[in-house]
Each structure stands twice: as C-alpha cells, then as structure tokens.
Design a protein around this motif. Structure first.
Motif, mmCIF file in Angstrom:
data_model
loop_
_atom_site.group_PDB
_atom_site.id
_atom_site.type_symbol
_atom_site.label_atom_id
_atom_site.label_comp_id
_atom_site.label_asym_id
_atom_site.label_seq_id
_atom_site.Cartn_x
_atom_site.Cartn_y
_atom_site.Cartn_z
ATOM 1 N N ALA A 171 14.755 2.814 7.932
ATOM 2 C CA ALA A 171 14.897 1.775 6.718
ATOM 3 C C ALA A 171 13.705 0.983 6.420
ATOM 4 C CB ALA A 171 16.373 0.999 6.556
ATOM 5 N N ILE A 172 13.271 0.355 7.623
ATOM 6 C CA ILE A 172 12.397 -0.606 7.521
ATOM 7 C C ILE A 172 10.926 -0.106 7.480
ATOM 8 C CG2 ILE A 172 11.679 -3.058 8.340
ATOM 9 C CD1 ILE A 172 14.093 -2.863 10.062
ATOM 10 N N PRO A 173 9.964 -0.385 6.787
ATOM 11 C CA PRO A 173 9.984 -0.860 5.556
ATOM 12 C C PRO A 173 10.217 0.136 4.270
ATOM 13 C CG PRO A 173 7.879 -0.870 5.765
ATOM 14 C CD PRO A 173 8.533 -0.097 7.180
ATOM 15 N N HIS A 174 10.785 1.244 4.852
ATOM 16 C CA HIS A 174 10.367 2.310 3.875
ATOM 17 C C HIS A 174 11.323 2.217 2.774
ATOM 18 C CE1 HIS A 174 8.472 4.590 7.631
ATOM 19 N NE2 HIS A 174 7.908 3.857 7.354
ATOM 20 N N ALA A 175 12.663 1.823 2.950
ATOM 21 C CA ALA A 175 13.550 1.956 1.893
ATOM 22 C C ALA A 175 13.125 0.846 0.885
ATOM 23 C CB ALA A 175 14.961 1.622 2.605
ATOM 24 N N SER A 176 12.759 -0.407 1.432
ATOM 25 C CA SER A 176 12.222 -1.349 0.270
ATOM 26 C C SER A 176 11.037 -0.799 -0.602
ATOM 27 C CB SER A 176 12.192 -2.754 0.953
ATOM 28 O OG SER A 176 11.434 -2.765 2.149
ATOM 29 N N SER A 177 10.136 -0.348 0.221
ATOM 30 C CA SER A 177 8.741 0.084 -0.444
ATOM 31 C C SER A 177 9.176 1.107 -1.403
ATOM 32 C CB SER A 177 7.885 0.781 0.595
ATOM 33 O OG SER A 177 7.210 -0.099 1.628
ATOM 34 N N ALA A 178 10.198 1.896 -1.136
ATOM 35 C CA ALA A 178 10.532 3.126 -2.120
ATOM 36 C C ALA A 178 11.159 2.429 -3.350
ATOM 37 C CB ALA A 178 11.541 4.072 -1.361
ATOM 38 N N TYR A 179 12.082 1.534 -2.971
ATOM 39 C CA TYR A 179 12.623 0.531 -4.093
ATOM 40 C C TYR A 179 11.674 0.204 -5.156
ATOM 41 C CZ TYR A 179 14.781 -2.980 -6.967
ATOM 42 O OH TYR A 179 15.581 -3.727 -7.663
ATOM 43 N N LEU A 180 10.634 -0.569 -4.583
ATOM 44 C CA LEU A 180 9.493 -1.216 -5.529
ATOM 45 C C LEU A 180 8.836 0.026 -6.288
ATOM 46 C CD1 LEU A 180 7.826 -3.403 -6.500
ATOM 47 C CD2 LEU A 180 6.540 -3.326 -4.450
ATOM 48 N N VAL A 217 15.820 8.038 -4.858
ATOM 49 C CA VAL A 217 15.385 7.825 -3.447
ATOM 50 C C VAL A 217 16.435 8.029 -2.431
ATOM 51 C CG1 VAL A 217 14.733 5.902 -1.811
ATOM 52 C CG2 VAL A 217 13.680 5.780 -4.116
ATOM 53 N N ILE A 218 16.156 8.697 -1.415
ATOM 54 C CA ILE A 218 16.980 8.966 -0.451
ATOM 55 C C ILE A 218 16.624 8.224 1.040
ATOM 56 C CG2 ILE A 218 18.205 10.547 1.243
ATOM 57 C CD1 ILE A 218 18.209 12.626 -1.107
ATOM 58 N N THR A 219 17.619 7.336 1.398
ATOM 59 C CA THR A 219 17.081 6.715 2.519
ATOM 60 C C THR A 219 17.922 7.519 4.182
ATOM 61 O OG1 THR A 219 16.610 4.644 1.722
ATOM 62 C CG2 THR A 219 17.065 4.501 4.092
ATOM 63 N N THR A 220 17.472 7.785 4.765
ATOM 64 C CA THR A 220 17.793 8.203 6.264
ATOM 65 C C THR A 220 17.737 7.179 7.255
ATOM 66 O OG1 THR A 220 17.854 10.741 5.751
ATOM 67 C CG2 THR A 220 17.928 9.965 7.896
ATOM 68 N N LEU A 221 18.934 6.581 7.658
ATOM 69 C CA LEU A 221 19.146 5.744 8.719
ATOM 70 C C LEU A 221 19.147 6.422 10.362
ATOM 71 C CD1 LEU A 221 21.969 3.922 7.157
ATOM 72 C CD2 LEU A 221 19.608 3.423 6.942
ATOM 73 N N HIS A 222 18.080 5.962 11.140
ATOM 74 C CA HIS A 222 17.875 6.674 12.244
ATOM 75 C C HIS A 222 18.538 6.121 13.472
ATOM 76 C CE1 HIS A 222 15.678 10.179 11.042
ATOM 77 N NE2 HIS A 222 15.400 9.726 10.214
ATOM 78 N N GLY A 223 18.650 4.666 13.523
ATOM 79 C CA GLY A 223 19.034 4.066 14.763
ATOM 80 C C GLY A 223 18.576 2.656 14.826
ATOM 81 N N VAL A 272 16.841 -5.270 4.032
ATOM 82 C CA VAL A 272 17.447 -4.041 4.650
ATOM 83 C C VAL A 272 18.767 -3.613 3.720
ATOM 84 C CG1 VAL A 272 18.440 -2.764 6.610
ATOM 85 C CG2 VAL A 272 16.553 -3.937 6.748
ATOM 86 N N THR A 273 19.749 -4.790 3.607
ATOM 87 C CA THR A 273 20.723 -4.489 3.044
ATOM 88 C C THR A 273 20.779 -4.003 1.558
ATOM 89 O OG1 THR A 273 21.862 -6.153 4.527
ATOM 90 C CG2 THR A 273 23.329 -5.456 2.431
ATOM 91 N N PHE A 274 19.736 -4.972 0.899
ATOM 92 C CA PHE A 274 19.587 -4.508 -0.738
ATOM 93 C C PHE A 274 18.948 -3.265 -0.775
ATOM 94 C CE2 PHE A 274 16.549 -4.809 -4.310
ATOM 95 C CZ PHE A 274 17.448 -5.273 -5.100
ATOM 96 N N SER A 275 17.933 -2.924 0.046
ATOM 97 C CA SER A 275 17.163 -1.656 -0.290
ATOM 98 C C SER A 275 18.100 -0.331 0.162
ATOM 99 C CB SER A 275 15.887 -1.523 0.351
ATOM 100 O OG SER A 275 16.103 -2.013 1.691
ATOM 101 N N ILE A 276 18.999 -0.510 1.106
ATOM 102 C CA ILE A 276 19.722 0.834 1.310
ATOM 103 C C ILE A 276 20.764 0.678 0.206
ATOM 104 C CG2 ILE A 276 21.645 1.609 3.070
ATOM 105 C CD1 ILE A 276 20.284 0.117 5.129
ATOM 106 N N ALA A 330 0.945 -1.229 -0.138
ATOM 107 C CA ALA A 330 -0.014 0.117 -0.019
ATOM 108 C C ALA A 330 0.789 1.324 -0.147
ATOM 109 C CB ALA A 330 -0.922 0.160 1.318
ATOM 110 N N LEU A 331 1.940 1.075 0.725
ATOM 111 C CA LEU A 331 2.754 2.358 0.715
ATOM 112 C C LEU A 331 3.597 2.765 -0.516
ATOM 113 C CD1 LEU A 331 4.263 4.648 2.608
ATOM 114 C CD2 LEU A 331 6.014 2.893 3.294
ATOM 115 N N SER A 332 3.996 1.480 -1.241
ATOM 116 C CA SER A 332 4.376 1.777 -2.527
ATOM 117 C C SER A 332 3.741 2.426 -3.333
ATOM 118 C CB SER A 332 5.094 0.483 -2.979
ATOM 119 O OG SER A 332 6.138 -0.296 -2.164
#
Ligand code: GMT
Length: 378
Positions: A93-102, A116-122, A138-142, A71-73
């Motif tokens: 990153a989770i799950p925003h980076a992978s949704s953005a990749y899709l 797409v820019i991913t900000t890692l927070h902690g 996570v590794t793939f989408s970052i 739904a997010l993608s």
C-alpha cells in the motif's frame, strides 16, 4: 488485458509475488508492464508480453527527500496513456496506493478511466501503515482503490481492525511456481555442508527485527546439542551484523553459515531438512511456502497468516511466539529419521495447493470483475 504492475524490486515478499504474478500473466497472453525504481530481481527472463519501465527520480539539491511518489505517479500516467493500460495493480500500500490514486485522477481528468487494484502484503498494514505518520493516507488510498486484495484471511481481518476500510477485501493467497521450486538432486552440495550426515536447517529472510533471528539462532544452538546439524542463513538486512556477532559469542562456527542474498534459493532448499520461521508477524510467509515446495517441513510461530499455511503436526509444527524450547522440541520430532520422510511428503502436498496454476485464475477473475464494474461506472 494490458496490466501495469507496481511493486518494490525486492528479493522476497511482495516484490517476488508481484513479479511472479506478472510473469505468469504474460505467459498466458496478457501484456504486463512493470513500473518500479529498479529491475525486480525475479524479472529475469524474456517474454514478448513483458515490459519494464523504470521510475526516474531526478536529483535536485533542494530535495532532502526526493519526491518519489510524484515521480511514480507520473510514470504510471505516462505508461497508462502510451501503452493504453486496462488496469493498474499496485503491490504494497505505501506509497503505491496513494501514487496510483493520484495517477488515476490525472488520467480521469483526460477522460481515461483506469481501475486501480491494491494488494496488501503485510507490513504495509501490520507495521508501517498503521503508524500515525502514514495512516490517513493509507486508509484513504485503500478506500479509493477499485479493488483490494489481501494475501491471507488474517491480513484481511487485521486491515479491517486497524483501518476504517469501507470496501470488500478479496483474499488471494501467495502462490508458488512448482516448475521452479522443486527438490533438485544436489547431493554434492549437501555433502559439502553436512559431511558427516548432519541434518540441515535453513532460514531465509530480509533480516529485519520482525523475523526474530535471535530465536532462529537460539533454536539452532539448543537443537545441535541434541541432533548433529548445520544452519544456513540466507538473505541480508539490518540485523545481519548483530546476528553474526551473536553466533561468534555462542561459538557456533562452523555449524552456521551466512550465505547472503541468493537468486537460486531453491538450490539451498533442495538439500534442507527443516525451515525455521519464528517471526513476530507474518501475513502469509512466502519463504515458508517456497520451503514446502522443496519438501522442507516447517517450524513456525502461530502468528498472523502462518496457521493458514503450516498445518500443526502435518507440514511441521507451530509454536507460541518466543517459545524457543517448544520449537526445539518440535524440531527434534520432525528431524527423527522415522518421521522426516512423511513430513517432507506432506510439505510438497501442501505446497501443491498454492501452485500458481491454481491461484492465477483467481487474479484473472478478479481483474475481470473490477474491469466490468469500472466500465459500467463510466
Ligand atoms: O517479510 C517481509 O518483511 C517482506 C514483506 C514484503 O512486503 O515484501 O513480506 C510480506 O509480504 C509477503 C508476500 O505477500 C508475505 O508472504 C510475508 O508474510 C509478508 N511479511 C510480513 O508480514 C512480515
């Protein structure tokens, strides 16, 4: 620039950083589109450049776990197409980076190229992300992100340590809006909580285990035997009920008050004398920066990114994880009447280094760089 921002709509942490960043970008003329599953609490003012798009997650009896990421993608695709976004900036990153990749792949198939820019927070890195249930995604989408930022040098190193990241990570620290977070005159409030001139100690968090709230309680339990003081606990989360019981067992009422989630946290910080953050892990410690901005010195652990914010003996003190006695001893030093004014002054001076007006250009410059690279690639 037209920017899509994806984040968790939380009261603190990454949700606040993302929302405050979007607000600041909108104020300087960028068009900002928030894409989240509910309205972020700090998205509380009107600006002609700000838009909010809610992710719709239809229910269906088959779904034990509704497919939020799909739904997010899809929402990212709709907003990017319709609003003609220039870039997508996802926080956590989770799950925003992978949704953005899709979303990016779907758009690319239509000839629309959006970086797409991913900000890692902690905790997306230090706690949840490295769990083997998520790590490959996570590794793939970052790695598939066009740009990666982290909120501290510590988080950058930790990301390289735990994930096979092949790209550069830009460090852009958390920031603070000093127009909002400043010490306000709230003497009536201070008097109501500390009627006999007690010192006021504050902790704010999402009450998760990583925050070690037991240590907050034990520090205060020992501190109040040496210095008349009160403790305010702000926020809510899974540990709260257990901690409330602990306070009863230790017979700490009425010196301890739980305030729950508050919007105007700066009002509480305005009357505080000391902020406690004995966390087990903290990539940056935004709540501690908010305290500094309100002239409140810190007692923190020396873990994660905290040494990049709290300066030993200047803005407060740092102790080893779990060393409650050391934290009490240092709290006593800070709270001495002859020491407190200098610590408060140093706190504000340190917060000024993280003023939004200094950090915003770092994000804008980074956006420009990533956009340029993306344009030359297509
Ligand atoms: O602290 C939390 O548990 C919330 C978490 C989040 O992602 O919302 O906060 C993280 O991001 C903040 C903003 O960048 C940082 O200031 C916090 O230090 C970080 N929390 C942890 O690393 C535990």
């Amino acid at each position: 620039m037209k920017i899509g921002i994806v984040c968790y709509p939380t009261f603190g942490g990454s949700g606040v950083v993302a929302t405050e960043l979007g607000k600041a970008l909108a104020k300087v003329g960028h068009q900002v589109h928030f894409i989240t599953y509910s309205q972020p609490p700090r998205l509380d003012f009107f600006n002609e450049n700000l838009y909010y798009h809610e992710v719709n997650i239809p229910a269906y009896p088959l779904f034990q776990y509704p497919p939020y990421e799909s739904a997010l993608s899809s929402e990212m695709v709709h907003v990017a197409q319709y609003m003609k976004l220039d870039l997508l900036h996802v926080h956590y990153a989770i799950p925003h980076a992978s949704s953005a990749y899709l979303a990016k792949q779907i758009l690319a198939a239509q000839g629309i190229h959006i970086p797409v820019i991913t900000t890692l927070h902690g905790t997306d890195i230090t706690l949840v992300g490295k769990d083997s249930s998520y790590e490959p995604v996570v590794t793939f989408s970052i790695n598939q992100s066009d740009g990666i930022t982290a909120v501290s040098e510590f988080l950058k190193s930790d990301t390289y340590r735990h994930f096979a990241i092949t790209k550069d990570i830009e460090v852009i620290p958390n920031f603070i809006d000093l127009e909002r977070f400043k010490r306000q005159k709230k003497e009536h409030f201070k008097l109501a909580i500390c009627p006999n001139g007690e010192k006021l100690v504050v902790h704010t968090s999402n009450f998760r285990k990583v925050k070690r709230i037991d240590d907050v309680i034990m520090i205060f339990h020992k501190l109040r035997k040496q210095i008349p003081s009160k403790l305010l606990l702000v926020g809510d989360g899974p540990e709260r009920a257990r901690i409330e019981r602990l306070c009863m067992e230790l017979d700490m009422y009425p010196d301890v008050r739980f305030l729950g989630k508050l919007d105007a946290i700066e009002e509480v910080l305005s009357v505080a004398d000391l902020f406690l953050m004995p966390s087990e892990s903290e990539s940056f410690g935004l709540a501690a920066l908010e305290a500094l901005a309100c002239e409140v010195p810190l007692i923190t652990t020396n873990v994660g990114g905290l040494p990049e914010l709290n300066i030993q003996g200047v803005t407060g003190f740092l102790s080893n994880l779990g060393d409650v006695d050391d934290m009490v001893a240092k709290a006593v030093v800070v709270l001495q009447d002859e020491n407190l004014p200098k610590f408060k002054e140093n706190a504000l001076a340190r917060a000024r280094e993280f003023d939004i007006t200094r950090i915003l250009p770092a994000y804008e410059n980074y956006y420009e760089r990533i956009l340029e690279a993306s344009h030359s690639a297509h």
